[in-house]
Design an enzyme around this catalytic site. Structure first.
Site, PDB file in Angstrom:
ATOM      1  N   LYS A  45     -10.814   2.566   6.678  1.00  0.00           N
ATOM      2  CA  LYS A  45      -9.814   3.179   7.569  1.00  0.00           C
ATOM      3  C   LYS A  45      -9.153   4.093   7.131  1.00  0.00           C
ATOM      4  O   LYS A  45      -9.063   5.129   8.019  1.00  0.00           O
ATOM      5  CB  LYS A  45      -8.590   2.121   7.436  1.00  0.00           C
ATOM      6  CG  LYS A  45      -7.338   2.114   8.153  1.00  0.00           C
ATOM      7  CD  LYS A  45      -6.315   3.042   7.356  1.00  0.00           C
ATOM      8  CE  LYS A  45      -5.783   1.856   6.179  1.00  0.00           C
ATOM      9  NZ  LYS A  45      -4.481   2.600   5.505  1.00  0.00           N
ATOM     10  N   THR A 103      -0.207   4.065   3.564  1.00  0.00           N
ATOM     11  CA  THR A 103      -1.099   5.124   3.941  1.00  0.00           C
ATOM     12  C   THR A 103      -1.278   5.016   5.682  1.00  0.00           C
ATOM     13  O   THR A 103      -2.032   4.001   6.005  1.00  0.00           O
ATOM     14  CB  THR A 103      -2.530   4.885   3.198  1.00  0.00           C
ATOM     15  OG1 THR A 103      -2.238   5.137   1.921  1.00  0.00           O
ATOM     16  CG2 THR A 103      -3.409   6.145   3.902  1.00  0.00           C
ATOM     17  N   LYS A 155      -2.508  12.465   1.482  1.00  0.00           N
ATOM     18  CA  LYS A 155      -3.134  11.238   1.164  1.00  0.00           C
ATOM     19  C   LYS A 155      -4.494  10.814   1.671  1.00  0.00           C
ATOM     20  O   LYS A 155      -5.384  10.633   1.207  1.00  0.00           O
ATOM     21  CB  LYS A 155      -2.132   9.936   1.332  1.00  0.00           C
ATOM     22  CG  LYS A 155      -2.742   8.677   1.085  1.00  0.00           C
ATOM     23  CD  LYS A 155      -3.092   8.421  -0.295  1.00  0.00           C
ATOM     24  CE  LYS A 155      -4.040   7.375  -0.662  1.00  0.00           C
ATOM     25  NZ  LYS A 155      -3.193   6.304  -0.421  1.00  0.00           N
TER      26      LYS A 155
END
EC number: 1.1.1.79
Length: 343
Positions: A289, A146, A221
């Site tokens: 994050k 990701t 995502k």
């Protein structure tokens, strides 16, 4: 101390309406997409799967079970990880080991990479002894990490400059879906590589989406994880509020799980959150994050996301309490701390 002062910093500057750049008058990335389900995977015998040499970079909480599923399906798998000991269980199952990403891509037809963050993904692909140094024309690189769109595009360019093919394929799902081969792949990039990688994606996941140009998979995502992080923060608030007014939070979880707002993570995470136990399926540091990257994506297209921004502050506070490696459901502890400060 008022709770709002901790988690609801004054938002105005970031989220005030502002003119949208003429360069962003079109979608950030072309929006072509195709939905594919792995319920009817490309027919592949064990011998056919084994004829393609597969590399896998990153043996963390997600990469290790994904590589194990490839091995169990009869694939020829070569693994690498910065900490070599994390590769030992895979080698015990029949995997080969190489000492650098460069060696993996030099010896494998198709290489998957599952790294923790954009910095790691770029370093493993483009750094010293990185994947780019070993890959060559006719081979493929599938980054299932990701990362933000810019990082994915950078890796793509470096890979494609060698004549190899690139596909970004970040996954929706955490540790258990990875173990069960039930991940969802959000892919974008070379369509030819998508077709070649499909049988292996189907071993590791339950469905796959082809979203067009590189950057679209990364963006999808981040949007998904932004929603998930905001949902978890709100769920944590609900659990604590139910307790505060004298309700049984276990009943709350049951009610929510039977209603229109049900999501699997509520019934999965709720009972352990009530017990203040947070077995790590998706580390809190990774959730924060992803919230940060999603907010950056929103900022780049002048899209206001105040709810996600407030949730992100909550995850940052949880990290400051040393909860980075706990499951992201441990965000509830930041709310408990805020409550105790108010008492």
């Amino acid at each position: 101390m008022a709770f709002c002062s901790i988690f609801c910093p004054r938002i105005p500057v970031r989220f005030r309406p502002k003119p949208i750049s003429p360069f962003l008058s079109k979608p950030l990335f072309p929006l072509s997409y195709r939905v594919c389900s792995s319920l009817q995977p490309t027919p592949s015998t064990k011998d056919e799967l084994g004829s393609v040499s597969i590399g896998f970079l990153g043996m963390g909480i997600m990469g290790s079970p994904m590589a194990q599923n490839l091995l169990k399906a009869g694939c020829d798998v070569t693994v690498w990880n910065r900490t070599k000991s994390k590769c030992d269980p895979l080698v015990g199952l029949g995997a080969k080991y190489k000492s650098s990403p460069e060696e993996v891509t030099a010896t494998c037809d198709l290489t998957f990479a599952m790294l923790a963050d954009p910095e790691s993904a770029i370093d493993v692909a483009c750094g010293k002894n990185g994947a780019v140094s070993g890959i060559s024309s006719g081979k493929g690189y599938v980054d299932v990490s990701t990362v933000d769109a810019a990082s994915s595009m950078l890796i793509s360019k470096q890979i494609k400059d060698t004549g190899a093919l690139f596909l970004e394929a970040p996954v929706s799902g955490s540790k258990k879906p990875a173990e069960d081969g039930q991940l969802i792949f959000l892919t974008a990039g070379d369509k030819l590589l998508y077709g070649k990688a499909a049988p292996f994606l189907d071993i590791m996941g339950k469905s796959r989406f082809y979203l067009g140009d590189v950057g679209n998979g990364a963006a999808m995502k981040l949007v998904v994880n932004m929603i998930m992080g905001s949902m978890m923060a709100s769920f944590a608030e609900g659990i604590l509020l139910s307790q505060k007014v004298g309700l049984d939070p276990n009943v709350l979880v049951e009610v929510v799980s039977q209603g229109a707002i049900n999501a699997p993570m509520y019934s999965l995470k709720g009972p352990s959150m009530i017990k203040s136990v947070y077995p790590t399926a998706f580390p809190l540091k990774h959730q924060q994050k992803d919230m940060r990257l999603a907010l950056g994506l929103a900022e780049s297209v002048s899209q206001s996301t105040p709810i996600a921004a407030a949730a992100n502050e909550l995850y940052k506070v949880a990290r400051s309490y040393g909860l980075s490696d706990e499951d992201f459901s441990a965000v509830i502890e930041a709310l408990k701390a805020a409550r105790s400060q108010q008492s």
